[in-house]
Design a protein around this motif. Sequence first.
Motif, short mmCIF file in Angstrom:
data_model
loop_
_atom_site.label_atom_id
_atom_site.label_comp_id
_atom_site.label_asym_id
_atom_site.label_seq_id
_atom_site.Cartn_x
_atom_site.Cartn_y
_atom_site.Cartn_z
N VAL A 174 0.84 -1.20 0.00
CA VAL A 174 0.00 0.00 0.00
C VAL A 174 0.88 1.25 0.00
N ALA A 175 2.02 1.19 0.68
CA ALA A 175 2.90 2.35 0.77
C ALA A 175 3.48 2.74 -0.58
N VAL A 176 3.87 1.78 -1.41
CA VAL A 176 4.43 2.15 -2.71
C VAL A 176 3.35 2.71 -3.62
N ASP A 177 2.13 2.24 -3.46
CA ASP A 177 1.02 2.85 -4.22
C ASP A 177 0.80 4.29 -3.76
N ASP A 178 0.92 4.54 -2.44
CA ASP A 178 0.84 5.91 -1.94
C ASP A 178 1.89 6.79 -2.60
N LEU A 179 3.13 6.29 -2.63
CA LEU A 179 4.21 7.09 -3.20
C LEU A 179 3.94 7.44 -4.65
N ASP A 180 3.39 6.50 -5.40
CA ASP A 180 3.16 6.83 -6.80
C ASP A 180 2.05 7.86 -6.96
N ARG A 181 1.09 7.87 -6.05
CA ARG A 181 0.08 8.93 -6.06
C ARG A 181 0.73 10.28 -5.79
N VAL A 182 1.64 10.31 -4.81
CA VAL A 182 2.34 11.54 -4.49
C VAL A 182 3.17 11.99 -5.69
N ARG A 183 3.89 11.05 -6.31
CA ARG A 183 4.69 11.39 -7.49
C ARG A 183 3.84 12.06 -8.55
N ALA A 184 2.70 11.47 -8.86
CA ALA A 184 1.84 12.03 -9.90
C ALA A 184 1.29 13.40 -9.50
N ALA A 185 0.90 13.54 -8.22
CA ALA A 185 0.33 14.80 -7.76
C ALA A 185 1.35 15.93 -7.80
N MET A 186 2.62 15.59 -7.63
CA MET A 186 3.67 16.60 -7.62
C MET A 186 4.25 16.84 -9.01
N GLY A 187 3.80 16.10 -9.98
CA GLY A 187 4.23 16.35 -11.34
C GLY A 187 5.57 15.75 -11.72
N TYR A 188 6.08 14.79 -10.94
CA TYR A 188 7.33 14.13 -11.28
C TYR A 188 7.07 12.98 -12.26
N ASP A 189 7.90 12.87 -13.27
CA ASP A 189 7.80 11.74 -14.19
C ASP A 189 8.62 10.56 -13.68
N THR A 190 9.88 10.83 -13.29
CA THR A 190 10.74 9.76 -12.78
C THR A 190 11.35 10.16 -11.45
N LEU A 191 11.76 9.16 -10.68
CA LEU A 191 12.34 9.34 -9.36
C LEU A 191 13.65 8.59 -9.25
N ASN A 192 14.55 9.10 -8.43
CA ASN A 192 15.72 8.36 -7.97
C ASN A 192 15.41 7.89 -6.56
N LEU A 193 15.74 6.66 -6.24
CA LEU A 193 15.35 6.07 -4.96
C LEU A 193 16.57 5.76 -4.11
N TRP A 194 16.49 6.08 -2.81
CA TRP A 194 17.46 5.61 -1.82
C TRP A 194 16.68 4.93 -0.71
N GLY A 195 17.05 3.69 -0.41
CA GLY A 195 16.43 2.98 0.70
C GLY A 195 17.49 2.40 1.60
N GLY A 196 17.28 2.51 2.92
CA GLY A 196 18.19 1.93 3.89
C GLY A 196 17.48 0.90 4.74
N SER A 197 18.11 -0.27 4.92
CA SER A 197 17.57 -1.32 5.78
C SER A 197 16.19 -1.76 5.25
N TYR A 198 15.13 -1.70 6.09
CA TYR A 198 13.80 -2.03 5.56
C TYR A 198 13.45 -1.17 4.35
N GLY A 199 13.97 0.04 4.29
CA GLY A 199 13.73 0.90 3.14
C GLY A 199 14.20 0.31 1.83
N THR A 200 15.15 -0.64 1.89
CA THR A 200 15.57 -1.31 0.65
C THR A 200 14.44 -2.17 0.10
N ARG A 201 13.65 -2.75 1.00
CA ARG A 201 12.49 -3.53 0.55
C ARG A 201 11.49 -2.61 -0.15
N VAL A 202 11.26 -1.43 0.41
CA VAL A 202 10.31 -0.49 -0.18
C VAL A 202 10.81 -0.04 -1.55
#
Length: 493
Positions: A174-202
């Motif tokens: 559900v969290a990654v679906d949330d992020l993609d809603r935020v991405r679209a609402a903010m007008g970003y086409d692509t993202l660079n991702l950094w995840g640490g620890s559990y964040g690597t799973r996300v």
Amino acid sequence: MFQPLPSRRITRLLGSLIASTCVALGTASANEIELSPCRIDAGFAQTTAKAECGSFNVPENPAEPDGKQIALRIAVIPALAVEPLPDPLVFFAGGPGQGAVDSYLSMRSAFSAIRRKRDILLVDQRGTGESNQLPCNAVTDAQPADYNLELAVAETTRCLDELPGDPRFYTTSVAVDDLDRVRAAMGYDTLNLWGGSYGTRVALHYLKQYPEHVRSVIIDGVIAADQLLGPDLGIAAEKSLQALFARCAEDASCADTHGDLDAKFRGLMQSLEAEPVTVQLPHPRTGEMIDQHLSDGELMGIVRLASYQPLMRALLPIMLTEASEGRYTMMAANAAMLNESFPDLLAMGMHNAVVCSEDAPFFDDGYLAAEREASYMGEFQYQYLKATCEVWPAGTVHDGFNDPVESDKPVLLLSGEFDPVTPPGNAERAMQTLTSAKHIVAPQQGHIISSLGCVPDLLGQFVAEADVSNLDSTCVERLRGMPIFTSPTGPTP
């Protein structure tokens, strides 16, 4: 990544182991979200940063878009460039249960090169930080030595009754679906991702679900998509501790001072299990005298967390030596600091929502059982997690969630050689299906290496080029562990 251990407030800390929305100045008109300047802070960390903030509502239950709404908190740290590049870096926090905003402030030096031209986008994952946090605050007065699975189940049941949200909808999917809603609402086409620890799973799961919106990925302290949180945590912690003890044994000054550290540690665990001690010392924040309880449970938590980062690894041998000789003040002071600084670090309701949906349903008691039992953490942590998840409702998980992530996107994987929770083998496993990836291992380091030495510059180069082929990581190979303390004042000169 943290997982719970049987120890009052340390239980909540270790378990082990992300809207409001904002963007850089000058870009608000392109977004669907109303923005305003703000200053973010991490409370105990005594540090702040300028950002732009707003709020973005999402349905708690994605299947009921007109039902209960929750507000996601986002803070964007603006790039230093007057005209930032259009693809920000998104920061995914660990835990599970840590908020991105608070976690970023302790890590921001890692992104100094990236931030020159790109915004840093922080989204408190639902259930963490200020995004409808799901806490599970312990209320028992039981001492750690008295903690048992029956009590764990009782506290878990109480927590479920008090949660401000339905935990079935606070998973990674559900969290990654949330992020993609935020991405679209903010007008970003692509993202660079950094995840640490559990964040690597996300980060890996967002890459799996939304590859067309990913430009590059950095994962530090990796857990592969087809790995489970829980069964092997004690094994990784034991290997990290033994590596520290071996390093001391190979140094004449350290060996002369500390002797057989493994024997000291095992003996201390046994003595504190049989007879916990109480140490009077000044409170780490107020200075008032307090009575600090110290049992094998507290010792286990201190040792595990000390294995995560360089300074605490360097201090651990002198703490063990002092305590084994009946001087418990250093060890008790560290227990008090943990209790003071980290009681609210993890939103344990969100933590349980993740682990009880994505990991526990696939546990096999026979898997690594002998190795787990032989570790200093033993079986209790694993059994504690199982007992918790037996009463916790399973939540929403995407089809194929546990399948390896297959991608040709550029991915940089980072590991500490002696990481006590996500060892380098995890990254090697994840790399098997990543065709444009590079793995960098920092010698003698623990959990999360993005802030160390030359690594921030490598991160800047990688995100600028979105390519691993030109990265020269020889500077990382020169990193070494902090000299081990041979007295309370420091290492041998």
